[in-house]
Enzyme design. Structure first.
Site, mmCIF file in Angstrom:
data_model
loop_
_atom_site.group_PDB
_atom_site.id
_atom_site.type_symbol
_atom_site.label_atom_id
_atom_site.label_comp_id
_atom_site.label_asym_id
_atom_site.label_seq_id
_atom_site.Cartn_x
_atom_site.Cartn_y
_atom_site.Cartn_z
ATOM 1 N N ARG A 160 -28.495 -32.523 -119.131
ATOM 2 C CA ARG A 160 -28.997 -31.459 -118.273
ATOM 3 C C ARG A 160 -27.855 -30.682 -117.614
ATOM 4 O O ARG A 160 -26.841 -31.256 -117.252
ATOM 5 C CB ARG A 160 -29.913 -32.058 -117.188
ATOM 6 C CG ARG A 160 -31.274 -32.388 -117.720
ATOM 7 C CD ARG A 160 -32.121 -33.236 -116.808
ATOM 8 N NE ARG A 160 -32.045 -32.947 -115.382
ATOM 9 C CZ ARG A 160 -32.750 -33.591 -114.463
ATOM 10 N NH1 ARG A 160 -33.604 -34.541 -114.841
ATOM 11 N NH2 ARG A 160 -32.633 -33.299 -113.199
ATOM 12 N N ARG A 200 -40.927 -32.882 -102.021
ATOM 13 C CA ARG A 200 -39.503 -33.033 -101.732
ATOM 14 C C ARG A 200 -39.144 -32.508 -100.352
ATOM 15 O O ARG A 200 -37.976 -32.555 -99.972
ATOM 16 C CB ARG A 200 -38.693 -32.263 -102.762
ATOM 17 C CG ARG A 200 -38.412 -33.080 -103.994
ATOM 18 C CD ARG A 200 -37.652 -32.188 -104.936
ATOM 19 N NE ARG A 200 -36.625 -32.872 -105.623
ATOM 20 C CZ ARG A 200 -36.791 -33.381 -106.853
ATOM 21 N NH1 ARG A 200 -37.950 -33.337 -107.450
ATOM 22 N NH2 ARG A 200 -35.784 -33.957 -107.454
ATOM 23 N N ARG A 211 -26.880 -32.561 -105.185
ATOM 24 C CA ARG A 211 -28.308 -32.942 -105.199
ATOM 25 C C ARG A 211 -28.554 -34.145 -104.292
ATOM 26 O O ARG A 211 -29.595 -34.236 -103.632
ATOM 27 C CB ARG A 211 -28.759 -33.256 -106.635
ATOM 28 C CG ARG A 211 -29.019 -32.000 -107.468
ATOM 29 C CD ARG A 211 -28.950 -32.264 -108.951
ATOM 30 N NE ARG A 211 -29.960 -33.175 -109.448
ATOM 31 C CZ ARG A 211 -29.863 -33.837 -110.609
ATOM 32 N NH1 ARG A 211 -28.803 -33.670 -111.383
ATOM 33 N NH2 ARG A 211 -30.829 -34.637 -110.989
ATOM 34 N N ARG A 250 -26.516 -40.107 -118.753
ATOM 35 C CA ARG A 250 -27.909 -39.829 -119.141
ATOM 36 C C ARG A 250 -27.998 -38.774 -120.252
ATOM 37 O O ARG A 250 -27.338 -37.739 -120.205
ATOM 38 C CB ARG A 250 -28.702 -39.329 -117.940
ATOM 39 C CG ARG A 250 -30.087 -38.811 -118.352
ATOM 40 C CD ARG A 250 -31.017 -38.606 -117.228
ATOM 41 N NE ARG A 250 -30.571 -37.618 -116.273
ATOM 42 C CZ ARG A 250 -31.182 -37.372 -115.131
ATOM 43 N NH1 ARG A 250 -32.267 -38.057 -114.827
ATOM 44 N NH2 ARG A 250 -30.722 -36.471 -114.300
ATOM 45 N N LYS A 300 -37.103 -42.500 -111.653
ATOM 46 C CA LYS A 300 -38.496 -42.027 -111.581
ATOM 47 C C LYS A 300 -39.043 -41.750 -112.983
ATOM 48 O O LYS A 300 -40.117 -42.233 -113.340
ATOM 49 C CB LYS A 300 -38.582 -40.746 -110.723
ATOM 50 C CG LYS A 300 -38.049 -40.928 -109.308
ATOM 51 C CD LYS A 300 -38.145 -39.658 -108.484
ATOM 52 C CE LYS A 300 -37.288 -38.508 -108.972
ATOM 53 N NZ LYS A 300 -35.832 -38.714 -108.840
HETATM 54 P P1 AP5 Z 1 -34.125 -41.238 -114.698
HETATM 55 O O1 AP5 Z 1 -35.345 -42.063 -114.911
HETATM 56 O O2 AP5 Z 1 -33.888 -40.053 -115.575
HETATM 57 O O3 AP5 Z 1 -34.007 -40.832 -113.140
HETATM 58 P P2 AP5 Z 1 -34.865 -39.814 -112.265
HETATM 59 O O4 AP5 Z 1 -35.124 -40.487 -110.955
HETATM 60 O O5 AP5 Z 1 -36.041 -39.313 -113.027
HETATM 61 O O6 AP5 Z 1 -33.736 -38.708 -112.047
HETATM 62 P P3 AP5 Z 1 -33.770 -37.129 -112.071
HETATM 63 O O7 AP5 Z 1 -32.328 -36.687 -112.095
HETATM 64 O O8 AP5 Z 1 -34.662 -36.613 -113.172
HETATM 65 O O9 AP5 Z 1 -34.368 -36.817 -110.685
HETATM 66 P P4 AP5 Z 1 -34.312 -35.519 -109.903
HETATM 67 O O10 AP5 Z 1 -35.251 -35.818 -108.813
HETATM 68 O O11 AP5 Z 1 -32.961 -35.065 -109.494
HETATM 69 O O12 AP5 Z 1 -34.742 -34.417 -110.989
HETATM 70 P P5 AP5 Z 1 -36.051 -33.570 -111.202
HETATM 71 O O13 AP5 Z 1 -36.173 -33.333 -112.644
HETATM 72 O O14 AP5 Z 1 -37.213 -34.132 -110.470
HETATM 73 O O15 AP5 Z 1 -32.860 -42.222 -114.775
HETATM 74 C C1 AP5 Z 1 -31.533 -41.727 -114.651
HETATM 75 C C2 AP5 Z 1 -30.617 -42.461 -115.640
HETATM 76 O O16 AP5 Z 1 -30.503 -43.837 -115.241
HETATM 77 C C3 AP5 Z 1 -31.139 -42.478 -117.088
HETATM 78 O O17 AP5 Z 1 -30.036 -42.386 -117.957
HETATM 79 C C4 AP5 Z 1 -31.840 -43.849 -117.220
HETATM 80 O O18 AP5 Z 1 -31.826 -44.334 -118.554
HETATM 81 C C5 AP5 Z 1 -30.996 -44.709 -116.271
HETATM 82 N N1 AP5 Z 1 -31.754 -45.773 -115.580
HETATM 83 C C6 AP5 Z 1 -33.017 -45.683 -115.087
HETATM 84 N N2 AP5 Z 1 -33.362 -46.840 -114.482
HETATM 85 C C7 AP5 Z 1 -32.286 -47.666 -114.589
HETATM 86 C C8 AP5 Z 1 -32.021 -49.012 -114.121
HETATM 87 N N3 AP5 Z 1 -32.929 -49.719 -113.423
HETATM 88 N N4 AP5 Z 1 -30.797 -49.537 -114.385
HETATM 89 C C9 AP5 Z 1 -29.844 -48.826 -115.077
HETATM 90 N N5 AP5 Z 1 -30.051 -47.565 -115.543
HETATM 91 C C10 AP5 Z 1 -31.247 -46.976 -115.279
HETATM 92 O O19 AP5 Z 1 -35.669 -32.209 -110.447
HETATM 93 C C11 AP5 Z 1 -34.641 -31.372 -110.940
HETATM 94 C C12 AP5 Z 1 -34.548 -30.120 -110.086
HETATM 95 O O20 AP5 Z 1 -35.802 -29.397 -110.121
HETATM 96 C C13 AP5 Z 1 -34.284 -30.343 -108.583
HETATM 97 O O21 AP5 Z 1 -32.908 -30.504 -108.319
HETATM 98 C C14 AP5 Z 1 -34.863 -29.057 -107.995
HETATM 99 O O22 AP5 Z 1 -33.989 -27.980 -108.181
HETATM 100 C C15 AP5 Z 1 -36.093 -28.803 -108.858
HETATM 101 N N6 AP5 Z 1 -37.317 -29.418 -108.297
HETATM 102 C C16 AP5 Z 1 -38.085 -30.400 -108.894
HETATM 103 N N7 AP5 Z 1 -39.128 -30.726 -108.115
HETATM 104 C C17 AP5 Z 1 -39.022 -29.940 -107.007
HETATM 105 C C18 AP5 Z 1 -39.791 -29.840 -105.808
HETATM 106 N N8 AP5 Z 1 -40.888 -30.610 -105.592
HETATM 107 N N9 AP5 Z 1 -39.387 -28.959 -104.873
HETATM 108 C C19 AP5 Z 1 -38.305 -28.172 -105.065
HETATM 109 N N10 AP5 Z 1 -37.510 -28.224 -106.166
HETATM 110 C C20 AP5 Z 1 -37.886 -29.105 -107.125
#
Ligand code: AP5
Length: 220
Positions: free
Chosen positions: A164, A92, A175, A131, A17
């Protein structure tokens, strides 16, 4: 009724994402709002929101809906009439999706398209273990698929790269379970509203981007 698009990007942890959001933001002139980045910023600044959110995030759990929905309300109300938005990591839960519909309805807006990136769980665990993220601009890198030009430094602004707290393997697996239990039903919610575009995220980032562009062109 506003013509400004409201675009959602969803998918499990590591689906890509954050990687894809920069292109969508720039190409379609959208304000990028990532709830995870906002929460990490609050944690880094040790605000009351950050102090509450930290315990949930470090354990790989969702932050409670009432806190997240209040945060989202403030953001949605700050949008200009003609300003498109890309919501990354929200909603979410089905309760968050329903709250978003209510907020957008008050502003005569609606969700135009939901970009739902799908990747098998074992690929996600491997990706996240490699990552590194820029502390300044949050750009994600990967030791295998997208290494920075200079080790430990962001290509874009030279910021320090870090791993992270919630990227430890046990937290990642938790997760993924939380995603299946609480967030996967959000896909069905949007499928029934005919705005869901399912994207194969288990391919090179350039191919994922092309698939996202095709879905965007069909929808907005
Ligand atoms: P990356 O692009 O970083 O992936 P991402 O989908 O953004 O992953 P996140 O871990 O950030 O998602 P998340 O939903 O768990 O975290 P968030 O910050 O939203 O890519 C990942 C890796 O793969 C990178 O190294 C990249 O280079 C590589 N990559 C990308 N594309 C690739 C490809 N095609 N091929 C190969 N490699 C690739 O949330 C974190 C926490 O915040 C949650 O756990 C929760 O506690 C809280 N939170 C956030 N939003 C909410 C909500 N709405 N409600 C409740 N809690 C929330």
């Amino acid at each position: 009724m506003s013509d400004a698009p409201t675009v959602l990007i969803m998918g499990p942890p590591g689906a890509g994402k954050g990687t894809q959001a920069a292109h969508l933001r720039d190409h379609y002139h959208l304000r990028h709002v990532a709830t995870g980045d906002l929460l990490r910023d609050a944690v880094a600044h040790d605000t009351p929101l950050g102090q509450t959110a930290r315990t949930y995030m470090d354990a790989g759990n969702l932050v409670p809906d009432d806190i997240i929905i209040a945060m989202l309300r403030e953001l949605v109300e700050s949008l200009g009439d003609e300003e498109g938005v890309l919501l990354d990591g929200y909603p979410r839960t089905v309760a968050q999706a329903e709250a978003l519909d209510g907020l957008l309805g008050e502003l005569e807006r609606h969700v135009n398209v939901v970009l739902d990136i799908r990747v098998p769980a074992e690929v996600l665990v491997h990706r996240i273990s490699g990552r590194w993220v820029c502390r300044t601009c949050q750009t994600p890198y990967n030791v295998t698929s997208h290494p920075p030009k200079v080790a430990g430094k962001c290509d874009l602004d030279g910021g320090e790269l870090f791993q992270r707290e919630d990227d430890a393997e046990s937290a990642v697996r938790h997760r993924l379970d939380v995603y299946e239990a609480q967030t996967a039903p959000v896909s069905d919610y949007y499928l029934h509203r005919d705005v869901l575009a399912t994207i194969d995220g288990n391919q090179p980032a350039e191919a994922v981007q092309a698939a996202l562009d095709a879905a965007m062109h069909a929808a907005v």
